[in-house]
Scaffold this motif. Structure first.
Motif, PDB file in Angstrom:
ATOM      1  N   GLU A   1       9.847  12.338 -18.793  1.00  0.00           N
ATOM      2  CA  GLU A   1       9.752  12.640 -20.211  1.00  0.00           C
ATOM      3  C   GLU A   1       8.300  12.543 -20.648  1.00  0.00           C
ATOM      4  OE1 GLU A   1      11.903   9.708 -22.432  1.00  0.00           O
ATOM      5  OE2 GLU A   1      10.788   8.028 -21.556  1.00  0.00           O
ATOM      6  N   VAL A   2       7.998  13.169 -21.780  1.00  0.00           N
ATOM      7  CA  VAL A   2       6.658  13.093 -22.364  1.00  0.00           C
ATOM      8  C   VAL A   2       6.523  11.760 -23.087  1.00  0.00           C
ATOM      9  CG1 VAL A   2       5.057  14.098 -24.029  1.00  0.00           C
ATOM     10  CG2 VAL A   2       6.478  15.589 -22.615  1.00  0.00           C
ATOM     11  N   VAL A   3       5.490  11.004 -22.747  1.00  0.00           N
ATOM     12  CA  VAL A   3       5.288   9.682 -23.351  1.00  0.00           C
ATOM     13  C   VAL A   3       4.019   9.621 -24.197  1.00  0.00           C
ATOM     14  CG1 VAL A   3       6.562   8.456 -21.567  1.00  0.00           C
ATOM     15  CG2 VAL A   3       4.102   8.847 -21.269  1.00  0.00           C
ATOM     16  N   GLY A   4       3.318  10.732 -24.308  1.00  0.00           N
ATOM     17  CA  GLY A   4       2.097  10.754 -25.106  1.00  0.00           C
ATOM     18  C   GLY A   4       1.266  11.965 -24.741  1.00  0.00           C
ATOM     19  N   HIS A   5       0.035  11.988 -25.232  1.00  0.00           N
ATOM     20  CA  HIS A   5      -0.881  13.079 -24.952  1.00  0.00           C
ATOM     21  C   HIS A   5      -2.260  12.520 -24.632  1.00  0.00           C
ATOM     22  CE1 HIS A   5       2.359  15.090 -27.185  1.00  0.00           C
ATOM     23  NE2 HIS A   5       1.999  16.193 -26.535  1.00  0.00           N
ATOM     24  N   ARG A   6      -2.920  13.102 -23.663  1.00  0.00           N
ATOM     25  CA  ARG A   6      -4.257  12.649 -23.286  1.00  0.00           C
ATOM     26  C   ARG A   6      -5.271  13.173 -24.281  1.00  0.00           C
ATOM     27  NH1 ARG A   6      -5.542  13.330 -17.192  1.00  0.00           N
ATOM     28  NH2 ARG A   6      -4.218  11.456 -17.204  1.00  0.00           N
ATOM     29  N   GLU A   7      -6.206  12.322 -24.641  1.00  0.00           N
ATOM     30  CA  GLU A   7      -7.272  12.724 -25.555  1.00  0.00           C
ATOM     31  C   GLU A   7      -8.300  13.539 -24.776  1.00  0.00           C
ATOM     32  OE1 GLU A   7      -7.245  12.488 -28.729  1.00  0.00           O
ATOM     33  OE2 GLU A   7      -5.342  11.393 -28.723  1.00  0.00           O
ATOM     34  N   ALA A   8      -7.954  14.804 -24.598  1.00  0.00           N
ATOM     35  CA  ALA A   8      -8.802  15.752 -23.875  1.00  0.00           C
ATOM     36  C   ALA A   8      -8.560  17.115 -24.493  1.00  0.00           C
ATOM     37  CB  ALA A   8      -8.441  15.747 -22.388  1.00  0.00           C
ATOM     38  N   PRO A   9      -9.413  18.089 -24.195  1.00  0.00           N
ATOM     39  CA  PRO A   9      -9.197  19.432 -24.759  1.00  0.00           C
ATOM     40  C   PRO A   9      -7.779  19.920 -24.529  1.00  0.00           C
ATOM     41  CG  PRO A   9     -11.332  19.334 -23.663  1.00  0.00           C
ATOM     42  CD  PRO A   9     -10.640  18.028 -23.388  1.00  0.00           C
ATOM     43  N   GLY A  10      -7.134  20.347 -25.597  1.00  0.00           N
ATOM     44  CA  GLY A  10      -5.760  20.806 -25.519  1.00  0.00           C
ATOM     45  C   GLY A  10      -4.728  19.706 -25.597  1.00  0.00           C
ATOM     46  N   ARG A  11      -5.176  18.438 -25.576  1.00  0.00           N
ATOM     47  CA  ARG A  11      -4.293  17.281 -25.628  1.00  0.00           C
ATOM     48  C   ARG A  11      -3.050  17.483 -24.750  1.00  0.00           C
ATOM     49  NH1 ARG A  11      -1.964  15.230 -29.752  1.00  0.00           N
ATOM     50  NH2 ARG A  11      -2.567  13.073 -29.350  1.00  0.00           N
ATOM     51  N   PRO A  12      -3.244  17.566 -23.421  1.00  0.00           N
ATOM     52  CA  PRO A  12      -2.105  17.798 -22.517  1.00  0.00           C
ATOM     53  C   PRO A  12      -1.102  16.656 -22.556  1.00  0.00           C
ATOM     54  CG  PRO A  12      -4.049  17.135 -21.289  1.00  0.00           C
ATOM     55  CD  PRO A  12      -4.510  17.373 -22.694  1.00  0.00           C
ATOM     56  N   ALA A  13       0.164  17.011 -22.368  1.00  0.00           N
ATOM     57  CA  ALA A  13       1.240  16.020 -22.382  1.00  0.00           C
ATOM     58  C   ALA A  13       1.137  15.099 -21.175  1.00  0.00           C
ATOM     59  CB  ALA A  13       2.592  16.724 -22.386  1.00  0.00           C
ATOM     60  N   LEU A  14       1.460  13.820 -21.404  1.00  0.00           N
ATOM     61  CA  LEU A  14       1.517  12.824 -20.342  1.00  0.00           C
ATOM     62  C   LEU A  14       2.981  12.583 -19.988  1.00  0.00           C
ATOM     63  CD1 LEU A  14      -1.136  10.313 -21.717  1.00  0.00           C
ATOM     64  CD2 LEU A  14      -1.305  11.519 -19.531  1.00  0.00           C
ATOM     65  N   TYR A  15       3.278  12.654 -18.695  1.00  0.00           N
ATOM     66  CA  TYR A  15       4.654  12.492 -18.232  1.00  0.00           C
ATOM     67  C   TYR A  15       4.833  11.150 -17.514  1.00  0.00           C
ATOM     68  CZ  TYR A  15       5.219  17.460 -19.175  1.00  0.00           C
ATOM     69  OH  TYR A  15       5.277  18.682 -19.795  1.00  0.00           O
ATOM     70  N   ALA A  16       6.031  10.570 -17.687  1.00  0.00           N
ATOM     71  CA  ALA A  16       6.396   9.336 -16.996  1.00  0.00           C
ATOM     72  C   ALA A  16       7.882   9.417 -16.663  1.00  0.00           C
ATOM     73  CB  ALA A  16       6.114   8.113 -17.867  1.00  0.00           C
ATOM     74  N   THR A  17       8.327   8.554 -15.767  1.00  0.00           N
ATOM     75  CA  THR A  17       9.744   8.530 -15.416  1.00  0.00           C
ATOM     76  C   THR A  17      10.544   7.791 -16.491  1.00  0.00           C
ATOM     77  OG1 THR A  17       9.336   6.561 -14.059  1.00  0.00           O
ATOM     78  CG2 THR A  17       9.386   8.695 -12.931  1.00  0.00           C
ATOM     79  N   THR A  18      11.844   7.984 -16.463  1.00  0.00           N
ATOM     80  CA  THR A  18      12.741   7.438 -17.478  1.00  0.00           C
ATOM     81  C   THR A  18      13.606   6.311 -16.898  1.00  0.00           C
ATOM     82  OG1 THR A  18      14.490   8.970 -16.878  1.00  0.00           O
ATOM     83  CG2 THR A  18      12.895   9.732 -18.531  1.00  0.00           C
ATOM     84  N   HIS A  19      14.338   5.651 -17.788  1.00  0.00           N
ATOM     85  CA  HIS A  19      15.326   4.672 -17.343  1.00  0.00           C
ATOM     86  C   HIS A  19      16.414   5.343 -16.512  1.00  0.00           C
ATOM     87  CE1 HIS A  19      14.506   1.293 -20.523  1.00  0.00           C
ATOM     88  NE2 HIS A  19      13.597   1.359 -19.571  1.00  0.00           N
ATOM     89  N   GLN A  20      16.738   6.604 -16.850  1.00  0.00           N
ATOM     90  CA  GLN A  20      17.764   7.314 -16.084  1.00  0.00           C
ATOM     91  C   GLN A  20      17.328   7.487 -14.639  1.00  0.00           C
ATOM     92  OE1 GLN A  20      20.871   8.522 -17.385  1.00  0.00           O
ATOM     93  NE2 GLN A  20      21.232   8.586 -15.170  1.00  0.00           N
ATOM     94  N   PHE A  21      16.051   7.766 -14.430  1.00  0.00           N
ATOM     95  CA  PHE A  21      15.508   7.888 -13.073  1.00  0.00           C
ATOM     96  C   PHE A  21      15.739   6.596 -12.294  1.00  0.00           C
ATOM     97  CE2 PHE A  21      11.697   6.790 -10.524  1.00  0.00           C
ATOM     98  CZ  PHE A  21      11.799   7.733  -9.511  1.00  0.00           C
TER      99      PHE A  21
END
Length: 217
Positions: free
Chosen positions: A132-152
């Motif tokens: 899931e998306v857990v935030g955005h990196r402070e970089a050009p385009g603010r790319p989404a940051l992904y991490a695993t979930t509790h379901q995983f």
């Protein structure tokens, strides 16, 4: 309520639950009259009570649940002989990189794998509720940051990421990490039977920097 009756209540609630039950859920069974320490002690007793049986009580990332033991799977699969879903190497490599290097952007994943990560791969993992998306990196385009979930973690039978094998134990190759840590219940197929479908991956030239990332340096 005596200890034996309390254990019977817990056992009944956990056996009929459709999802793992949190400590808060379990305390609500006793109108919060049972403290966390006492509840933990009762759960530990239940774990011991079910030792050596076909079903076990386990603590997962999202709570407690009863589940069949791994050695029972070959028999239980006969009740549902349909083939489980198969996941391509591309999907599993991507999942492994997220699991071990989170939070990561698609660009980070591409740096490690040396390929363009298709939207189909990301969507498949999101639809399965493994990332899931857990935030955005402070970089050009603010790319989404992904991490695993509790379901995983639940699907792996783990309570935390700390229970994944350490990277130095399995090597830095994403597929090797995945094969060493992901159970068949998550993959739906043994590692050597995975599909070779690329999901639209396009190979990129691998630079010295990419190689260093792949080697974990």
């Amino acid at each position: 309520m005596n200890t034996q009756d309390a254990k019977r209540v817990l056992e009944a609630a956990l056996l009929v639950a459709q999802q793992p039950l949190t400590m808060r859920d379990l305390r609500s069974l006793f109108a919060d009259e049972l403290g966390a320490d006492a509840l933990s002690a009762l759960l530990d007793e239940l774990v011991a009570d079910w030792q050596g049986r076909g079903v076990e009580l386990v603590s997962l990332a999202s709570g407690w649940r009863f589940q069949s033991r791994p050695e029972m799977r070959q028999y239980l699969d006969r009740l549902h002989p349909e083939k489980p879903p198969r996941y391509s190497r591309a999907v599993l490599e991507t999942l492994a990189i997220v699991a071990y290097r989170q939070p990561v952007t698609r660009g980070d994943i591409e740096d490690v794998r040396g390929v363009v990560v298709s939207s189909q791969i990301v969507k498949q993992l999101e639809d399965r509720n493994w990332i899931e998306v857990v935030g955005h990196r402070e970089a050009p385009g603010r790319p989404a940051l992904y991490a695993t979930t509790h379901q995983f973690l639940d699907d792996l039978g783990l309570s935390s990421l700390d229970q994944l094998p350490a990277m130095h134990e399995v090597g830095a190759d994403p597929e090797a990490m995945l094969a060493a840590s992901m159970q068949e219940s998550l993959l739906g197929a043994a590692p050597d039977a995975l599909s070779d479908v690329t999901d639209g991956d396009e190979r990129l030239p691998v630079t010295e920097g990419d190689a260093a990332l792949i080697d974990g340096k």
